[in-house]
Write an enzyme that holds these catalytic residues in place. Sequence first.
Site, PDB file in Angstrom:
ATOM      1  N   THR A   1      -3.293  -5.128   1.423  1.00  0.00           N
ATOM      2  CA  THR A   1      -2.812  -6.511   1.330  1.00  0.00           C
ATOM      3  C   THR A   1      -1.596  -6.575   0.410  1.00  0.00           C
ATOM      4  O   THR A   1      -0.566  -7.177   0.748  1.00  0.00           O
ATOM      5  CB  THR A   1      -3.943  -7.407   0.757  1.00  0.00           C
ATOM      6  OG1 THR A   1      -5.120  -7.171   1.517  1.00  0.00           O
ATOM      7  CG2 THR A   1      -3.564  -8.861   0.791  1.00  0.00           C
TER       8      THR A   1
ATOM      9  N   ASP B   1       0.625   2.866   0.698  1.00  0.00           N
ATOM     10  CA  ASP B   1      -0.770   2.465   0.520  1.00  0.00           C
ATOM     11  C   ASP B   1      -1.613   3.744   0.443  1.00  0.00           C
ATOM     12  O   ASP B   1      -1.872   4.380   1.455  1.00  0.00           O
ATOM     13  CB  ASP B   1      -1.155   1.614   1.739  1.00  0.00           C
ATOM     14  CG  ASP B   1      -2.618   1.238   1.784  1.00  0.00           C
ATOM     15  OD1 ASP B   1      -3.384   1.626   0.892  1.00  0.00           O
ATOM     16  OD2 ASP B   1      -2.990   0.542   2.748  1.00  0.00           O
TER      17      ASP B   1
HETATM   18  N1  LIG Z   1      -6.781  -9.901  -4.991  1.00  0.00           N
HETATM   19  C1  LIG Z   1      -7.462 -10.348  -3.915  1.00  0.00           C
HETATM   20  N2  LIG Z   1      -8.113 -11.515  -3.963  1.00  0.00           N
HETATM   21  C2  LIG Z   1      -8.818 -11.955  -2.901  1.00  0.00           C
HETATM   22  N3  LIG Z   1      -8.950 -11.285  -1.743  1.00  0.00           N
HETATM   23  C3  LIG Z   1      -8.316 -10.110  -1.642  1.00  0.00           C
HETATM   24  C4  LIG Z   1      -7.521  -9.577  -2.715  1.00  0.00           C
HETATM   25  N4  LIG Z   1      -7.018  -8.387  -2.319  1.00  0.00           N
HETATM   26  C5  LIG Z   1      -7.488  -8.168  -1.072  1.00  0.00           C
HETATM   27  N5  LIG Z   1      -8.251  -9.209  -0.657  1.00  0.00           N
HETATM   28  C6  LIG Z   1      -8.986  -9.284   0.626  1.00  0.00           C
HETATM   29  O1  LIG Z   1      -9.979  -8.243   0.557  1.00  0.00           O
HETATM   30  C7  LIG Z   1     -10.058  -7.515   1.781  1.00  0.00           C
HETATM   31  C8  LIG Z   1      -9.778  -6.034   1.541  1.00  0.00           C
HETATM   32  O2  LIG Z   1      -8.436  -5.858   1.113  1.00  0.00           O
HETATM   33  P1  LIG Z   1      -7.557  -4.588   1.537  1.00  0.00           P
HETATM   34  O3  LIG Z   1      -6.132  -4.904   1.184  1.00  0.00           O
HETATM   35  O4  LIG Z   1      -7.832  -4.188   2.958  1.00  0.00           O
HETATM   36  O5  LIG Z   1      -8.123  -3.467   0.529  1.00  0.00           O
HETATM   37  P2  LIG Z   1      -7.822  -1.902   0.489  1.00  0.00           P
HETATM   38  O6  LIG Z   1      -6.580  -1.629   1.293  1.00  0.00           O
HETATM   39  O7  LIG Z   1      -7.631  -1.578  -0.965  1.00  0.00           O
HETATM   40  O8  LIG Z   1      -9.040  -1.238   1.027  1.00  0.00           O
HETATM   41  C9  LIG Z   1      -9.084  -8.179   2.728  1.00  0.00           C
HETATM   42  O9  LIG Z   1      -9.833  -9.110   3.511  1.00  0.00           O
HETATM   43  C10 LIG Z   1      -8.107  -8.934   1.817  1.00  0.00           C
HETATM   44  O10 LIG Z   1      -7.595 -10.097   2.421  1.00  0.00           O
HETATM   45  N1  LIG Z   2      -9.749  11.135   1.502  1.00  0.00           N
HETATM   46  C1  LIG Z   2     -10.681  10.261   1.923  1.00  0.00           C
HETATM   47  N2  LIG Z   2     -11.958  10.640   2.033  1.00  0.00           N
HETATM   48  C2  LIG Z   2     -12.927   9.796   2.458  1.00  0.00           C
HETATM   49  N3  LIG Z   2     -12.687   8.541   2.841  1.00  0.00           N
HETATM   50  C3  LIG Z   2     -11.410   8.118   2.732  1.00  0.00           C
HETATM   51  C4  LIG Z   2     -10.359   8.941   2.272  1.00  0.00           C
HETATM   52  N4  LIG Z   2      -9.211   8.202   2.291  1.00  0.00           N
HETATM   53  C5  LIG Z   2      -9.545   6.990   2.758  1.00  0.00           C
HETATM   54  N5  LIG Z   2     -10.863   6.939   3.031  1.00  0.00           N
HETATM   55  C6  LIG Z   2     -11.614   5.837   3.660  1.00  0.00           C
HETATM   56  C7  LIG Z   2     -12.066   4.731   2.756  1.00  0.00           C
HETATM   57  C8  LIG Z   2     -12.062   3.535   3.673  1.00  0.00           C
HETATM   58  O1  LIG Z   2     -13.265   3.439   4.410  1.00  0.00           O
HETATM   59  C9  LIG Z   2     -10.928   3.826   4.649  1.00  0.00           C
HETATM   60  C10 LIG Z   2      -9.642   3.135   4.312  1.00  0.00           C
HETATM   61  O2  LIG Z   2      -9.410   3.134   2.899  1.00  0.00           O
HETATM   62  P1  LIG Z   2      -9.026   1.761   2.134  1.00  0.00           P
HETATM   63  O3  LIG Z   2      -9.248   2.051   0.676  1.00  0.00           O
HETATM   64  O4  LIG Z   2      -9.900   0.679   2.658  1.00  0.00           O
HETATM   65  O5  LIG Z   2      -7.581   1.527   2.467  1.00  0.00           O
HETATM   66  O6  LIG Z   2     -10.743   5.231   4.606  1.00  0.00           O
END
Ligand SMILES: Nc1ncnc2c1ncn2[C@@H]1O[C@H](COP(=O)(O)OP(=O)(O)O)[C@@H](O)[C@H]1O
Ligand SMILES: Nc1ncnc2c1ncn2[C@H]1C[C@H](O)[C@@H](COP(=O)(O)O)O1
Length: 207
Positions: A15, A81
């Site tokens: 995000t 990311d």
């Molecule tokens: N700071 C925040 N506050 C509220 N909701 C958030 C925030 N950051 C992310 N989200 C929501 O949380 C969920 C997971 O975010 P995401 O960006 O996919 O996390 P990541 O990439 O670290 O796994 C999404 O639905 C996003 O809209």
């Molecule tokens: N290196 C990794 N080993 C295991 N799982 C992993 C790794 N890198 C990413 N992941 C997984 C964790 C989440 O289920 C998805 C996407 O990561 P996110 O932190 O939600 O962007 O992949």
Amino acid sequence: MHIAIVGNIGAGKTTLANKLAHHFNWEVFLEDVDHNPYLKDFYDDMPRWAFHLQVYFLNSRFRQTQRIKELQQASKGVIQDRTIYEDAHIFAANLHQSSLMAERDYLNYLGLFESMISMVEPPDLLLYLRADLPKLVSQIEKRNRDYENNIKIEYLRNLNEHYEHWISNYKHGKLLIVDVNNLDYVHNPEDLSVIIEKINSTLFGLF
Ligand SMILES: Nc1ncnc2c1ncn2[C@@H]1O[C@H](COP(=O)(O)OP(=O)(O)O)[C@@H](O)[C@H]1O
Ligand SMILES: Nc1ncnc2c1ncn2[C@H]1C[C@H](O)[C@@H](COP(=O)(O)O)O1
């Protein structure tokens, strides 16, 4: 300029990466999640698929770092990311420590990682999104990927511990830690502005 956003599953990296790319008008590099052929199987049976998944992530992340290098050489800005460092120092290390990846597979993986890492340039800024377990869980639920419904609290806790250890030893370049527990940059533009100000101040000494 290359900013890498790091942090546990659900911390809000994707995000924020999209929002920062829009703000700075830079390219964004996201994770290959939807086309990952191992992720769903991995969550169903970690010992069976841990090595396959790690090799897949390592290769796709390495390719990404090479494309980022090319963009940087063309003086383009990049938001990334997640990094290749997290694959090895967080995920693979945790799987090994939790006995979910066999010793020989882990050593084999580490050999591959060591061969690759000498060709990887660290980001100009590593931005760590620190989030406690309740925040991670609620955001993973919000995202609602079916295969992530099985993720155990213990798994997230172990990953958080690896993150804290890794971050406290990070020496490759500038580091900014943002506690996102009370930030909502999805709905509050001021919360995004706070992060952008911190980035500008860390990178360019502004403000
Ligand atoms: N700071 C925040 N506050 C509220 N909701 C958030 C925030 N950051 C992310 N989200 C929501 O949380 C969920 C997971 O975010 P995401 O960006 O996919 O996390 P990541 O990439 O670290 O796994 C999404 O639905 C996003 O809209
Ligand atoms: N290196 C990794 N080993 C295991 N799982 C992993 C790794 N890198 C990413 N992941 C997984 C964790 C989440 O289920 C998805 C996407 O990561 P996110 O932190 O939600 O962007 O992949």
